[in-house]
Design an enzyme around this catalytic site. Structure first.
Site, PDB file in Angstrom:
ATOM      1  N   GLU A 169       0.832  -1.216   0.000  1.00  0.00           N
ATOM      2  CA  GLU A 169       0.000   0.000   0.000  1.00  0.00           C
ATOM      3  C   GLU A 169       0.861   1.259   0.000  1.00  0.00           C
ATOM      4  OE1 GLU A 169      -2.963  -0.459   3.110  1.00  0.00           O
ATOM      5  OE2 GLU A 169      -4.186  -1.684   1.795  1.00  0.00           O
TER       6      GLU A 169
ATOM      7  N   GLU B 263      -5.384  -8.435  -1.383  1.00  0.00           N
ATOM      8  CA  GLU B 263      -6.084  -8.283  -0.101  1.00  0.00           C
ATOM      9  C   GLU B 263      -7.534  -7.948  -0.372  1.00  0.00           C
ATOM     10  OE1 GLU B 263      -4.614  -5.633   2.945  1.00  0.00           O
ATOM     11  OE2 GLU B 263      -2.537  -6.064   2.439  1.00  0.00           O
TER      12      GLU B 263
HETATM   13  C1  BG6 Z   1      -4.431  -3.147   4.573  1.00  0.00           C
HETATM   14  C2  BG6 Z   1      -3.092  -3.591   5.059  1.00  0.00           C
HETATM   15  O1  BG6 Z   1      -4.516  -1.780   4.747  1.00  0.00           O
HETATM   16  O2  BG6 Z   1      -5.572  -3.549   5.212  1.00  0.00           O
HETATM   17  C3  BG6 Z   1      -3.117  -4.725   6.061  1.00  0.00           C
HETATM   18  O3  BG6 Z   1      -2.200  -3.886   4.013  1.00  0.00           O
HETATM   19  C4  BG6 Z   1      -4.293  -4.537   6.972  1.00  0.00           C
HETATM   20  O4  BG6 Z   1      -1.885  -4.740   6.727  1.00  0.00           O
HETATM   21  C5  BG6 Z   1      -5.568  -4.591   6.161  1.00  0.00           C
HETATM   22  O5  BG6 Z   1      -4.342  -5.442   8.031  1.00  0.00           O
HETATM   23  C6  BG6 Z   1      -6.866  -4.473   6.944  1.00  0.00           C
HETATM   24  O6  BG6 Z   1      -6.813  -3.379   7.805  1.00  0.00           O
HETATM   25  P1  BG6 Z   1      -7.091  -3.576   9.365  1.00  0.00           P
HETATM   26  O7  BG6 Z   1      -6.846  -2.283   9.975  1.00  0.00           O
HETATM   27  O8  BG6 Z   1      -8.509  -4.019   9.459  1.00  0.00           O
HETATM   28  O9  BG6 Z   1      -6.137  -4.626   9.816  1.00  0.00           O
END
Ligand code: BG6
Length: 467
Positions: A173, A362
């Site tokens: 990111e 993701e």
């Molecule tokens: C992304 C990141 O922003 O979202 C992860 O690359 C992160 O590291 C994921 O865990 C979800 O965000 P969160 O805050 O719910 O863990």
């Protein structure tokens, strides 16, 4: 629905070293910037006190339990697992001449374990962390020297794992540095826009140098970038809203433009000029940036809106990018707006723009889970979220978009990035640990575990069309 997913589609899951491994000082590991953020990526930078432990210090103890976890991923049929290498296991302070052998050996063991089951690694070089030594001594990515330290690290791991890892990503990111400068580029709170963009520039040059090194060192290696795919819609069809939406989307697309097209896009000149932003970009930097990525990877959780109407100042609750909420969408318990069609739209936007293969690295739903009296966890909300997003991925593939794979976020519960919570769970596998760090760390299959296994086994045929 008949399967639209290609035969060699890389189904799997994604985790990150600092959110799963724990063992934050084991086998010579140095402190990373993440180790100084016990409250998460937006939290204050907190000096370490001996014996004082944040939740990430143990996380889910993946460092010691990975054989069991990989076996569970294999049981779901994973073809691919995305994780990151903790830079501080390899170069504990960041500026050493020689790497830490114990750290290198850990990832050898991890990749060998994955290979036993035919699970391909997808490895992020830097996921929301860098050696704290570099932030402290050199001012992080604000210093040009960090480019060289990163290149040494990248070349070291490419040489070491070139026969085990074929898919790589540079910075997780990368566009988040605009919102969390310490996490992204090791700069303190209150840094100026010029300082942040200078650090980002150094990181973009380092990314391009890593791409070049990967192309030189890893036979048949492919390397991508990683964007937070925060797609924005205009809240109304007022032309001013549309223009402002384009401008704000360019805030993050800028990173992809540099990494995929090999140089700064024209619109940045005006942006820098009008905002008084000074960035030193040398001829040598421009040459380095010409080495472009092989594929685009991104995260997608939600979409948001943009408006120029100043009376409309509501932002989505706990929404990391402070987007304006979309009145047509529902939200997760954490206020992230759920928009499966947005994923199809984003895939098309990125493919139209870059004509490079895309990898969704993701996507997922953070939610509180309940263990029933019989021990089961019936996470239908997670199944519905993932099903609906995957249906839209299939649609995008049908639109002609080249999609390499899909790794859902947090296939096993892990520490959340934004607030360092355990209770925000993404997993198909439950981990017995709470926000205070209590729990046995025992693993337990949720209902979604079996659902995802069926999706992979049927190559997406078992997905259900949205109603
Ligand atoms: C992304 C990141 O922003 O979202 C992860 O690359 C992160 O590291 C994921 O865990 C979800 O965000 P969160 O805050 O719910 O863990």
């Amino acid at each position: 629905m008949s399967s639209k997913f290609p035969d060699h589609f890389l189904w799997g899951g994604a985790v990150a070293a600092n959110q799963v491994e724990g063992a934050y000082q084991t086998d010579g590991k140095g402190l990373s910037t993440s180790d100084l953020q016990p409250q998460g990526i937006f939290g204050a930078v907190t000096p370490r006190v001996d014996g004082d432990s944040g939740i990430k210090d143990v996380a889910i103890d993946f460092y010691h339990r990975y054989p069991q976890d990989i076996a569970l991923f294999a049981e779901m049929g994973f073809k691919c697992l995305r994780t990151s290498i903790a830079w501080t296991r390899i170069f504990p302070q960041g500026d050493e001449e020689t790497p830490n052998e114990a750290g290198l050996a850990f990832y050898d063991r991890l990749f060998d374990e994955m290979a036993k089951y035919g699970i391909q690694p997808l490895i992020t070089l830097s996921h929301y962390e860098m050696p704290y030594g570099l932030a402290k001594k050199y001012g992080g990515w604000g210093n040009r020297k960090t480019i060289g330290f990163f290149e040494r690290y990248a070349r070291t791991v490419f040489e070491r794992y070139k026969h085990k890892v074929k898919h790589w990503l540079t910075f997780n990111e990368i566009n988040m540095s605009l919102h969390a400068p310490f996490t992204g580029v090791g700069l303190p709170e209150g840094s100026s826009k010029s300082e942040i963009y200078q650090a980002i520039h150094h990181q973009l040059v380092a990314s391009a140098k890593a791409v070049k090194a990967c192309h030189e060192i890893v036979p048949e290696g492919k390397i991508g970038n990683m964007l937070l795919g925060g797609i924005l819609y205009p809240l109304s069809c007022r032309p001013e809203d549309l223009l402002e939406t384009q401008r704000q989307n360019r805030d993050w697309l800028f990173f992809g433009d540099v990494q995929a097209r090999g140089g700064y896009p024209a619109y940045m000149k005006r942006y820098f000029r009008e905002n008084g932003i000074q960035v030193e970009i040398t001829a040598e930097d421009q040459q380095a940036l010409r080495e472009t990525i092989d594929f685009i990877s991104f995260s997608y959780y939600m979409s948001g809106c943009v408006t120029t109407d100043e009376t409309q100042n509501e932002t989505a609750r706990a929404n990391i990018l402070n987007m304006v909420p979309n009145p047509h969408l529902a939200s997760s318990e954490w206020g992230w707006q759920i928009d499966p069609i947005g994923l199809r739209y984003l895939l098309n936007v990125l493919y139209d723009r870059y004509q490079k293969p895309l990898f969704i690295v993701e996507n997922g739903l953070g939610a509180k889970d309940r263990i029933e009296a019989d021990g089961s966890i019936n996470d239908d909300y997670r199944i519905n979220y993932l099903n609906d997003h995957l249906v839209q991925v299939a649609e995008a593939i049908d639109d002609g978009v080249e999609v390499m794979g899909y790794t859902s976020w947090g296939p096993i519960d892990l520490v959340s990035a934004s607030k360092a919570e355990m209770s925000k769970r993404y997993g198909f596998i439950y981990v017995d640990r709470d926000d205070e760090g209590n729990g046995s760390l025992e693993r337990r299959r949720k209902k979604s575990f079996y659902w995802y296994r069926d999706v992979i086994q049927s190559n997406g045929n078992s997905l259900k069309d949205q109603g």
